[in-house]
Design an enzyme around this catalytic site. Structure first.
Site, mmCIF file in Angstrom:
data_model
loop_
_atom_site.group_PDB
_atom_site.id
_atom_site.type_symbol
_atom_site.label_atom_id
_atom_site.label_comp_id
_atom_site.label_asym_id
_atom_site.label_seq_id
_atom_site.Cartn_x
_atom_site.Cartn_y
_atom_site.Cartn_z
ATOM 1 N N HIS A 164 0.860 -1.185 0.000
ATOM 2 C CA HIS A 164 0.000 0.000 0.000
ATOM 3 C C HIS A 164 0.897 1.237 0.000
ATOM 4 C CE1 HIS A 164 1.135 0.024 4.189
ATOM 5 N NE2 HIS A 164 0.600 -1.166 4.366
ATOM 6 N N GLN A 210 6.646 -15.941 11.913
ATOM 7 C CA GLN A 210 6.262 -14.823 12.784
ATOM 8 C C GLN A 210 4.772 -14.807 13.113
ATOM 9 O OE1 GLN A 210 7.706 -11.849 9.736
ATOM 10 N NE2 GLN A 210 6.035 -10.624 10.531
ATOM 11 N N GLY A 248 9.031 0.627 8.396
ATOM 12 C CA GLY A 248 8.075 1.631 8.838
ATOM 13 C C GLY A 248 8.098 1.834 10.350
ATOM 14 N N ARG A 249 7.894 3.077 10.755
ATOM 15 C CA ARG A 249 7.825 3.373 12.202
ATOM 16 C C ARG A 249 6.504 2.915 12.806
ATOM 17 N NH1 ARG A 249 11.342 7.721 14.461
ATOM 18 N NH2 ARG A 249 9.632 8.164 15.892
ATOM 19 N N HIS A 280 4.045 1.254 2.078
ATOM 20 C CA HIS A 280 5.192 0.559 1.483
ATOM 21 C C HIS A 280 5.827 1.413 0.386
ATOM 22 C CE1 HIS A 280 2.865 -3.080 2.972
ATOM 23 N NE2 HIS A 280 4.045 -3.253 3.518
HETATM 24 O O1 PAF Z 1 6.897 -5.600 8.751
HETATM 25 C C1 PAF Z 1 6.774 -6.604 8.031
HETATM 26 O O2 PAF Z 1 6.116 -6.571 6.994
HETATM 27 C C2 PAF Z 1 7.437 -7.903 8.433
HETATM 28 O O3 PAF Z 1 7.395 -8.089 9.802
HETATM 29 C C3 PAF Z 1 8.875 -8.062 7.896
HETATM 30 C C4 PAF Z 1 9.802 -7.007 8.473
HETATM 31 C C5 PAF Z 1 8.871 -7.933 6.379
HETATM 32 C C6 PAF Z 1 9.423 -9.420 8.275
HETATM 33 O O4 PAF Z 1 8.652 -10.449 7.751
#
Ligand code: PAF
Length: 290
Positions: free
Chosen positions: A34, A61, A147-148, A37
């Site tokens: 989006h 994650q 991103g913050r 990004h």
């Molecule tokens: O912020 C994200 O999109 C994810 O946590 C990252 C840093 C790409 C790691 O998978």
């Protein structure tokens, strides 16, 4: 636009760029790109000659009850957005390529993952640091933009980069917001219109805390209460509304000093949304809204 799927091909490409005198910019993402990004890619393009966007929905994650299966996967649209924002390469590996059979190495930080999101997502940050370490190993010397909005993640990546001597300069890019102040997030796609309307309470809560801080409020409990009061009645549940140290992310008590992080995580209509502001450093998120 070059598309790369194999990790070692990606590594060789970054080496070739550097060998021909080009600086590499890295923008790690999970796709569903989006405008937030796009801002990361544009920032990387200002600092580097070749910008690589990685698109990988990282399984490690996500917790067992989280949204890994339903996380939006939109590679064709991602490639278009990445190219328009100034990227020259998209690296989109499979899970098997990033975690091949026999893979058993994990990167784990001791303190930073304990607070805020780490309390409710106990395995999340180990997955993040592991995949980002893999991406940094592949990309090599580069500038990487994050991103913050994911402030705790940013601090953890900065720490890991220093601790593991990665030749990567980590840049934190300001949060991009919708017109009403809601932070851009791939997970906003989960929101039905009635939930999207209620989500406005999130930046409003941060705005109220910024205003209280500007008027001299320094009590951690009162700053948290001001923000919580605005958001709690609009969302399904609150994971946390917390004032923390803006570097270590440790929870603060008593009074805040010159600057402090006010971060929150809420659940709304099936989405878990996070946002933050650094009091004493940033203005109201409503002022920065587009
Ligand atoms: O912020 C994200 O999109 C994810 O946590 C990252 C840093 C790409 C790691 O998978």
């Amino acid at each position: 636009m070059r598309k790369v799927f194999a990790p070692l091909e990606f590594q060789s490409l970054c080496e070739e760029f550097r060998a021909s005198g080009k600086r590499v910019g890295l923008v790690p993402t999970m796709g569903a790109l989006h405008r937030g990004h796009a801002a990361l890619i544009e920032e990387a393009a200002r600092r580097a000659d070749e910008v690589v966007v990685t698109v990988f929905v990282n399984p490690t994650q996500f917790g067992p009850a989280e949204d890994f299966a339903k996380y939006p996967r939109t590679l064709d649209a991602d490639i278009e957005l990445a190219q328009a924002a100034g990227a020259s390469v998209v690296f989109a590996p499979s899970a098997e390529a990033m975690y091949p059979q026999g893979d058993e190495t994990r990167v784990k930080l001791s303190l930073l993952p304990r607070f805020l999101c780490g309390e409710v997502r106990p395995t999340h940050f180990e997955g993040v640091s592991t995949v980002v370490a893999k991406l940094f190993s592949l990309a090599g010397r580069s500038v990487a933009c994050f991103g913050r909005k994911d402030y705790q993640q940013l601090k953890l990546i900065e720490r890991m980069t220093t601790d593991l001597f990665f030749p990567v300069t980590v840049i934190g890019v300001p949060t991009v917001r919708e017109e009403d102040g809601l932070a851009m997030s791939s997970r906003n796609r989960y929101l039905a219109p009635e939930h999207r309307a209620k989500a406005r309470a999130i930046p409003l809560a941060l705005d109220r805390a910024v205003a209280a801080y500007a008027q001299g409020e320094r009590s951690v409990a009162r700053l948290e209460a001001v923000a919580r009061e605005v958001v709690a009645s609009e969302v399904d549940s609150v994971d946390y509304v917390t004032v923390a140290d803006s570097q270590s992310i440790e929870l603060l008590q008593g009074e805040v000093g010159e600057r402090a992080l006010l971060a929150l995580a809420v659940r709304l209509g099936g989405a878990r949304l996070i946002d933050n502001v650094v009091l004493g450093e940033e203005g109201s998120p409503l002022r920065g809204a587009s």
